[in-house]
Design a protein around this motif. Structure first.
Motif, PDB file in Angstrom:
ATOM      1  N   GLU A   1      41.512  40.663  50.269  1.00 13.65           N
ATOM      2  CA  GLU A   1      42.565  39.860  49.656  1.00 13.65           C
ATOM      3  C   GLU A   1      42.393  39.921  48.152  1.00 13.65           C
ATOM      4  O   GLU A   1      41.273  39.941  47.650  1.00 13.65           O
ATOM      5  CB  GLU A   1      42.448  38.417  50.148  1.00 13.65           C
ATOM      6  CG  GLU A   1      43.592  37.530  49.706  1.00 13.65           C
ATOM      7  CD  GLU A   1      43.490  36.131  50.290  1.00 13.65           C
ATOM      8  OE1 GLU A   1      43.794  35.974  51.483  1.00 13.65           O
ATOM      9  OE2 GLU A   1      43.072  35.215  49.552  1.00 13.65           O
ATOM     10  N   ARG A   2      43.510  39.974  47.451  1.00 12.17           N
ATOM     11  CA  ARG A   2      43.446  40.039  45.990  1.00 12.17           C
ATOM     12  C   ARG A   2      44.639  39.293  45.408  1.00 12.17           C
ATOM     13  O   ARG A   2      45.760  39.427  45.894  1.00 12.17           O
ATOM     14  CB  ARG A   2      43.465  41.504  45.555  1.00 12.17           C
ATOM     15  CG  ARG A   2      43.380  41.659  44.060  1.00 12.17           C
ATOM     16  CD  ARG A   2      42.572  42.864  43.638  1.00 12.17           C
ATOM     17  NE  ARG A   2      42.684  42.986  42.199  1.00 12.17           N
ATOM     18  CZ  ARG A   2      43.071  44.081  41.578  1.00 12.17           C
ATOM     19  NH1 ARG A   2      43.320  45.173  42.258  1.00 12.17           N
ATOM     20  NH2 ARG A   2      43.165  44.109  40.266  1.00 12.17           N
ATOM     21  N   THR A   3      44.386  38.525  44.367  1.00 11.41           N
ATOM     22  CA  THR A   3      45.458  37.815  43.667  1.00 11.41           C
ATOM     23  C   THR A   3      45.820  38.625  42.426  1.00 11.41           C
ATOM     24  O   THR A   3      44.945  39.047  41.677  1.00 11.41           O
ATOM     25  CB  THR A   3      44.985  36.399  43.271  1.00 11.41           C
ATOM     26  OG1 THR A   3      44.594  35.709  44.459  1.00 11.41           O
ATOM     27  CG2 THR A   3      46.100  35.627  42.591  1.00 11.41           C
ATOM     28  N   VAL A   4      47.121  38.853  42.254  1.00 13.83           N
ATOM     29  CA  VAL A   4      47.608  39.710  41.176  1.00 13.83           C
ATOM     30  C   VAL A   4      48.804  39.044  40.490  1.00 13.83           C
ATOM     31  O   VAL A   4      49.577  38.343  41.129  1.00 13.83           O
ATOM     32  CB  VAL A   4      48.070  41.085  41.746  1.00 13.83           C
ATOM     33  CG1 VAL A   4      48.475  42.025  40.639  1.00 13.83           C
ATOM     34  CG2 VAL A   4      47.004  41.707  42.598  1.00 13.83           C
ATOM     35  N   THR A   5      48.960  39.309  39.205  1.00  5.74           N
ATOM     36  CA  THR A   5      50.122  38.822  38.469  1.00  5.74           C
ATOM     37  C   THR A   5      51.174  39.930  38.425  1.00  5.74           C
ATOM     38  O   THR A   5      50.865  41.081  38.126  1.00  5.74           O
ATOM     39  CB  THR A   5      49.725  38.424  37.032  1.00  5.74           C
ATOM     40  OG1 THR A   5      48.718  37.413  37.123  1.00  5.74           O
ATOM     41  CG2 THR A   5      50.908  37.886  36.253  1.00  5.74           C
ATOM     42  N   VAL A   6      52.425  39.575  38.732  1.00 10.55           N
ATOM     43  CA  VAL A   6      53.530  40.542  38.734  1.00 10.55           C
ATOM     44  C   VAL A   6      53.817  40.962  37.296  1.00 10.55           C
ATOM     45  O   VAL A   6      54.119  40.123  36.440  1.00 10.55           O
ATOM     46  CB  VAL A   6      54.796  39.934  39.374  1.00 10.55           C
ATOM     47  CG1 VAL A   6      55.961  40.916  39.318  1.00 10.55           C
ATOM     48  CG2 VAL A   6      54.514  39.522  40.818  1.00 10.55           C
ATOM     49  N   ALA A   7      53.712  42.270  37.017  1.00 16.11           N
ATOM     50  CA  ALA A   7      53.857  42.768  35.647  1.00 16.11           C
ATOM     51  C   ALA A   7      55.291  43.172  35.290  1.00 16.11           C
ATOM     52  O   ALA A   7      55.687  43.094  34.129  1.00 16.11           O
ATOM     53  CB  ALA A   7      52.934  43.963  35.431  1.00 16.11           C
ATOM     54  N   SER A   8      56.079  43.615  36.273  1.00 17.69           N
ATOM     55  CA  SER A   8      57.437  44.080  35.966  1.00 17.69           C
ATOM     56  C   SER A   8      58.310  42.940  35.460  1.00 17.69           C
ATOM     57  O   SER A   8      58.299  41.843  36.022  1.00 17.69           O
ATOM     58  CB  SER A   8      58.086  44.695  37.211  1.00 17.69           C
ATOM     59  OG  SER A   8      57.493  45.925  37.481  1.00 17.69           O
ATOM     60  N   LYS A   9      59.067  43.211  34.412  1.00 18.25           N
ATOM     61  CA  LYS A   9      59.905  42.186  33.810  1.00 18.25           C
ATOM     62  C   LYS A   9      60.988  41.680  34.753  1.00 18.25           C
ATOM     63  O   LYS A   9      61.448  40.556  34.624  1.00 18.25           O
ATOM     64  CB  LYS A   9      60.521  42.710  32.510  1.00 18.25           C
ATOM     65  CG  LYS A   9      59.482  42.826  31.407  1.00 18.25           C
ATOM     66  CD  LYS A   9      60.040  43.471  30.157  1.00 18.25           C
ATOM     67  CE  LYS A   9      58.956  43.718  29.121  1.00 18.25           C
ATOM     68  NZ  LYS A   9      57.861  44.568  29.605  1.00 18.25           N
ATOM     69  N   VAL A  10      61.395  42.505  35.722  1.00 21.88           N
ATOM     70  CA  VAL A  10      62.410  42.075  36.694  1.00 21.88           C
ATOM     71  C   VAL A  10      61.764  41.487  37.944  1.00 21.88           C
ATOM     72  O   VAL A  10      62.443  41.134  38.899  1.00 21.88           O
ATOM     73  CB  VAL A  10      63.360  43.234  37.087  1.00 21.88           C
ATOM     74  CG1 VAL A  10      64.179  43.673  35.900  1.00 21.88           C
ATOM     75  CG2 VAL A  10      62.618  44.387  37.712  1.00 21.88           C
ATOM     76  N   GLY A  11      60.440  41.383  37.942  1.00 23.84           N
ATOM     77  CA  GLY A  11      59.737  40.874  39.121  1.00 23.84           C
ATOM     78  C   GLY A  11      59.732  41.916  40.225  1.00 23.84           C
ATOM     79  O   GLY A  11      59.909  43.110  39.975  1.00 23.84           O
ATOM     80  N   LEU A  12      59.510  41.468  41.449  1.00 28.17           N
ATOM     81  CA  LEU A  12      59.510  42.407  42.581  1.00 28.17           C
ATOM     82  C   LEU A  12      60.929  42.527  43.107  1.00 28.17           C
ATOM     83  O   LEU A  12      61.285  41.979  44.149  1.00 28.17           O
ATOM     84  CB  LEU A  12      58.551  41.920  43.678  1.00 28.17           C
ATOM     85  CG  LEU A  12      57.078  41.943  43.309  1.00 28.17           C
ATOM     86  CD1 LEU A  12      56.223  41.521  44.482  1.00 28.17           C
ATOM     87  CD2 LEU A  12      56.648  43.326  42.837  1.00 28.17           C
ATOM     88  N   HIS A  13      61.753  43.217  42.351  1.00 21.28           N
ATOM     89  CA  HIS A  13      63.158  43.377  42.688  1.00 21.28           C
ATOM     90  C   HIS A  13      63.558  44.833  42.494  1.00 21.28           C
ATOM     91  O   HIS A  13      63.018  45.511  41.623  1.00 21.28           O
ATOM     92  CB  HIS A  13      63.997  42.466  41.776  1.00 21.28           C
ATOM     93  CG  HIS A  13      65.328  42.126  42.353  1.00 21.28           C
ATOM     94  ND1 HIS A  13      65.464  41.284  43.430  1.00 21.28           N
ATOM     95  CD2 HIS A  13      66.569  42.530  42.029  1.00 21.28           C
ATOM     96  CE1 HIS A  13      66.749  41.175  43.729  1.00 21.28           C
ATOM     97  NE2 HIS A  13      67.447  41.933  42.898  1.00 21.28           N
ATOM     98  N   ALA A  14      64.477  45.313  43.303  1.00 19.01           N
ATOM     99  CA  ALA A  14      65.034  46.664  43.201  1.00 19.01           C
ATOM    100  C   ALA A  14      63.968  47.755  43.114  1.00 19.01           C
ATOM    101  O   ALA A  14      63.211  47.954  44.046  1.00 19.01           O
ATOM    102  CB  ALA A  14      66.030  46.730  42.040  1.00 19.01           C
ATOM    103  N   ARG A  15      63.904  48.463  41.980  1.00 19.99           N
ATOM    104  CA  ARG A  15      62.997  49.609  41.856  1.00 19.99           C
ATOM    105  C   ARG A  15      61.520  49.233  42.046  1.00 19.99           C
ATOM    106  O   ARG A  15      60.808  49.892  42.804  1.00 19.99           O
ATOM    107  CB  ARG A  15      63.218  50.300  40.505  1.00 19.99           C
ATOM    108  CG  ARG A  15      62.386  51.554  40.339  1.00 19.99           C
ATOM    109  CD  ARG A  15      62.822  52.357  39.095  1.00 19.99           C
ATOM    110  NE  ARG A  15      61.878  53.438  38.872  1.00 19.99           N
ATOM    111  CZ  ARG A  15      60.792  53.324  38.115  1.00 19.99           C
ATOM    112  NH1 ARG A  15      60.513  52.186  37.515  1.00 19.99           N
ATOM    113  NH2 ARG A  15      59.991  54.357  37.967  1.00 19.99           N
TER     114      ARG A  15
END
Length: 91
Positions: free
Chosen positions: A6-20
């Motif tokens: 298990e690993r905790t990670v911060t979402v880096a993409s500016k749009v979040g986990l969306h589309a691409r």
């Protein structure tokens, strides 16, 4: 004994986990030898290999997510997916 990772990670993409970004995370998760789940911190885990699941998760830029897997290769699977989530995929 079954390997659990298990690993905790911060979402880096500016749009979040969306589309691409969601498509890239799902593709990486689907390529693993074990099922990988992802959840917003404190939320219900969903299959990380599903673009629809990732998009309905509502994980935005800067949100913390927990990536988990169990079975042979769980550590490698979690690391692979975490690396994609932690990278800015907007470029």
């Amino acid at each position: 004994m079954t390997e659990v990772a298990e690993r905790t990670v911060t979402v880096a993409s500016k749009v979040g986990l969306h589309a691409r970004p969601a498509a890239l995370v799902a593709k990486t998760a689907a390529a693993q030898s074990v099922e990988v789940t992802i959840a917003k911190d404190g939320g219900t885990p969903v299959a990380a290999s599903s673009v629809l699941n990732l998009m309905t998760l509502g994980a935005a830029h800067g949100d913390t997510v927990v990536i988990a897997a169990q079975g042979d290769g769980a550590e490698e699977a979690v690391e692979a997916v975490a690396a994609v989530v932690a990278r800015d995929l907007d470029g």
